[in-house]
Design a protein around this motif. Structure first.
Motif, PDB file in Angstrom:
ATOM      1  N   SER A  38      10.427   1.224 -12.708  1.00 47.96           N
ATOM      2  CA  SER A  38      10.258   0.853 -12.413  1.00 47.96           C
ATOM      3  C   SER A  38       8.770   0.443 -11.666  1.00 47.96           C
ATOM      4  N   LEU A  39       7.727   0.334 -12.073  1.00 49.18           N
ATOM      5  CA  LEU A  39       6.277   0.181 -11.028  1.00 49.18           C
ATOM      6  C   LEU A  39       6.276  -0.938 -10.337  1.00 49.18           C
ATOM      7  N   MET A  40       6.696  -1.032  -9.217  1.00 43.01           N
ATOM      8  CA  MET A  40       6.499  -2.030  -7.837  1.00 43.01           C
ATOM      9  C   MET A  40       5.089  -2.607  -7.476  1.00 43.01           C
ATOM     10  N   ASN A  41       4.640  -1.373  -7.758  1.00 40.54           N
ATOM     11  CA  ASN A  41       2.949  -1.886  -7.531  1.00 40.54           C
ATOM     12  C   ASN A  41       2.143  -0.414  -7.046  1.00 40.54           C
ATOM     13  N   GLY A  42       0.692  -0.776  -7.764  1.00 41.58           N
ATOM     14  CA  GLY A  42       0.165   0.916  -8.706  1.00 41.58           C
ATOM     15  C   GLY A  42       0.055   0.241 -10.020  1.00 41.58           C
ATOM     16  N   ILE A  43      -1.312   0.793 -10.559  1.00 42.47           N
ATOM     17  CA  ILE A  43      -0.933   1.408 -11.574  1.00 42.47           C
ATOM     18  C   ILE A  43      -0.919   2.239 -12.017  1.00 42.47           C
ATOM     19  N   ALA A  44      -0.218   2.473 -13.618  1.00 44.41           N
ATOM     20  CA  ALA A  44      -0.224   3.826 -14.110  1.00 44.41           C
ATOM     21  C   ALA A  44      -0.946   4.037 -15.367  1.00 44.41           C
ATOM     22  N   GLN A  95      -5.758  10.756 -25.507  1.00 45.06           N
ATOM     23  CA  GLN A  95      -5.457   9.115 -26.005  1.00 45.06           C
ATOM     24  C   GLN A  95      -4.457   8.478 -24.695  1.00 45.06           C
ATOM     25  N   VAL A  96      -5.428   7.849 -24.440  1.00 43.30           N
ATOM     26  CA  VAL A  96      -4.124   6.946 -23.151  1.00 43.30           C
ATOM     27  C   VAL A  96      -4.084   6.257 -23.940  1.00 43.30           C
ATOM     28  N   VAL A  97      -1.914   5.848 -24.105  1.00 42.61           N
ATOM     29  CA  VAL A  97      -1.384   5.288 -25.301  1.00 42.61           C
ATOM     30  C   VAL A  97      -1.342   3.086 -24.652  1.00 42.61           C
ATOM     31  N   GLY A  98      -1.247   3.969 -22.714  1.00 38.79           N
ATOM     32  CA  GLY A  98      -0.993   2.469 -22.471  1.00 38.79           C
ATOM     33  C   GLY A  98      -1.826   2.166 -20.422  1.00 38.79           C
ATOM     34  N   PHE A  99      -1.431   1.573 -20.238  1.00 45.81           N
ATOM     35  CA  PHE A  99      -1.250   1.396 -18.545  1.00 45.81           C
ATOM     36  C   PHE A  99      -0.251   0.289 -18.673  1.00 45.81           C
ATOM     37  N   ARG A 100      -0.260   0.430 -17.176  1.00 40.29           N
ATOM     38  CA  ARG A 100       0.815  -0.121 -16.402  1.00 40.29           C
ATOM     39  C   ARG A 100       1.084  -0.553 -15.363  1.00 40.29           C
ATOM     40  N   TYR A 101       1.468  -1.854 -14.644  1.00 39.37           N
ATOM     41  CA  TYR A 101       1.088  -2.632 -13.816  1.00 39.37           C
ATOM     42  C   TYR A 101       2.311  -3.307 -12.828  1.00 39.37           C
ATOM     43  N   LEU A 151      -0.063   7.988 -11.997  1.00 37.44           N
ATOM     44  CA  LEU A 151      -0.996   7.228 -10.659  1.00 37.44           C
ATOM     45  C   LEU A 151      -2.259   7.385 -10.755  1.00 37.44           C
ATOM     46  N   LEU A 152      -2.895   5.629 -10.946  1.00 36.09           N
ATOM     47  CA  LEU A 152      -4.213   5.959 -10.892  1.00 36.09           C
ATOM     48  C   LEU A 152      -4.294   5.461  -9.536  1.00 36.09           C
ATOM     49  N   THR A 153      -3.696   4.961  -8.659  1.00 36.26           N
ATOM     50  CA  THR A 153      -3.956   4.968  -7.879  1.00 36.26           C
ATOM     51  C   THR A 153      -2.325   4.982  -6.359  1.00 36.26           C
ATOM     52  N   GLY A 154      -2.517   5.170  -5.229  1.00 41.05           N
ATOM     53  CA  GLY A 154      -1.078   4.949  -4.697  1.00 41.05           C
ATOM     54  C   GLY A 154       0.016   4.787  -5.834  1.00 41.05           C
TER      55      GLY A 154
END
Lengths: 246, 246
Positions: free
Chosen positions: A68-74, A86-92, A111-114
């Motif tokens: 479960s993503l707590m902070n950051g973007i994947a 193909q990027v199937v989605g971004f997660r927040y 991960l795109l960010t820490g």
DNA sequence: CGGCGTTTTGAGTGCTTTCAAGACCGGTGG
DNA sequence: CCACCGGTCTTGAAAGCACTCAAAACGCCG
């Protein structure tokens, strides 16, 4: 291999905060849980912090864990034999990553960010789902929402011209932020032109040209690296659904 | 308006067969239920039979009912303001249609063939989901599978050239049949060229040209209307994932 | 200040679309 | 039995939009 395996929760973080942080916010998995149940979940979960560009898991890895993503973007990606992706989605923050009915993960998660993630072994999650029906219900809810978002993305990729896709992407960033209850004027946009292109089924050059066009029309600004401010949302919306003089 | 509202279950059909028919097969929602539970579900559900081209519900309608397809094939579509439409998926016997977390359905559901559906009011389904955790678990499973299939479709539409998309579509027909445990040599294909085009993000002419090309290469036959026989599956697979000398 | 990855911009190509017309097929009625 | 009709499918030719290839500009980091 996987940087996760080498990591322990950072010192000074109390594990009993895990799910009150990742879950009881607006969108998390644990939203419907009461304090007592949260304690039990926390006892089962780890918290891991990873730097930008970490690979959380790869397509084909055994799906032994759920995050479960707590902070950051994947970003979630599928790779084709010819090397295109193909990027199937971004997660927040608040999104669940890696829950599948298959033995293996069907995509890469990167991960795109820490970021900080709440990590659960799949057997433990299944046990919890059995014990707390409201948890399973919540997961179903998140899954149905994700399905609808993916179908929406299919419309964008399948039926819209290039600039309309980019406009739709920008508006989806806005929507993602709205769900998280933020209110700043500028949006975080940690994805590169290539990431956006792989999400929209375009090339990075075409995405770049669209940004340039929008900038020239005064529809957006990029006040700093990886930030974007939408200046004319009605224009972007109209372009996005093709109601712009069409 | 909606033909469903005018229809009663056909005479001579015992309602206690409803879920043993729609559910206890390979893929249905009720797969994990025991006989006693099935009886209770059956008491809540209707069965409706509709001719080809019926509209089960439209995008924007209040999502008051959930359907399970017992036999026949349906298409789910989203309409864009400019009149173009995107098929977001096809549904086969055993699939659930119309379960959403929103107030309104996010797409149209339309039958390609005559079909029989198991129909449940949403409040009744929610009650059953609360009573039978294994039912909710099964629904989650189906939802996750559907999500993975939609992501796969996103790859096809976003990153593959026209012929590769058509090849991928044909192979997905094969896969859908395999899951239903059928073994005939020819596949049912009730969708028109336009349906396929709207699914793949192409025009009907491009789809037609691809079929012609495959026929000329000896990769498929259409022995009769709305039937296809795949004669060279390895060739179609290679084209589909771009490993064909590209 | 140099190096590397990202982004921008340009020019030419090509795949898919668009537009158009004809063929095919099943159903209907003369 | 056959002509007609609407819908679907096929085929052709031309146009357009995004891609490919290429190079230069930019920005971040060491």
């Amino acid at each position: 291999m996987n940087p996760l395996d080498a990591l322990r929760p950072p010192p000074g973080i109390r594990t009993d905060e895990v799910c009150s942080t990742c879950g009881s916010r607006v969108a998390g998995l644990c939203k419907p849980m009461d304090a007592a149940s949260l304690d039990e979940i926390s006892a089962e979960a780890d918290r891991v912090s990873l730097p930008a560009r970490s690979v959380v898991f790869r397509e084909g890895d055994q799906a032994t864990r759920v995050y479960s993503l707590m902070n950051g973007i994947a970003k979630l990606t599928r790779l084709l034999p010819d090397g295109k992706q193909q990027v199937v989605g971004f997660r927040y923050p608040g999104d669940v990553i890696g829950y599948t009915s298959r033995r293996d993960y069907p995509f890469d998660a990167e991960l795109l960010t820490g970021a900080t993630l709440c990590r659960l072994d799949r057997p433990k999650l299944d046990k919890l789902l059995g014990r707390y029906p409201q948890l399973e219900h919540r997961l179903l809810d998140l899954c149905v929402q994700e399905l609808t978002a993916t179908q929406e993305q299919l419309v964008t990729v399948g039926r819209r011209p290039a600039e309309a896709r980019v406009a739709a992407f920008l508006l989806s960033l806005l929507e993602a932020r709205r769900r998280r209850g933020k209110v700043e004027r500028t949006l975080d946009m940690p994805m590169t032109r290539a990431d956006i292109a792989d999400f929209l089924g375009l090339t990075l050059e075409t995405v770049s040209r669209s940004f340039t066009a929008f900038r020239k029309r005064g529809w957006l600004r990029e006040p700093e690296h990886q930030k974007v401010e939408l200046l004319d949302i009605p224009a972007l919306s109209a372009l996005s659904d093709g109601t712009d003089e069409g």
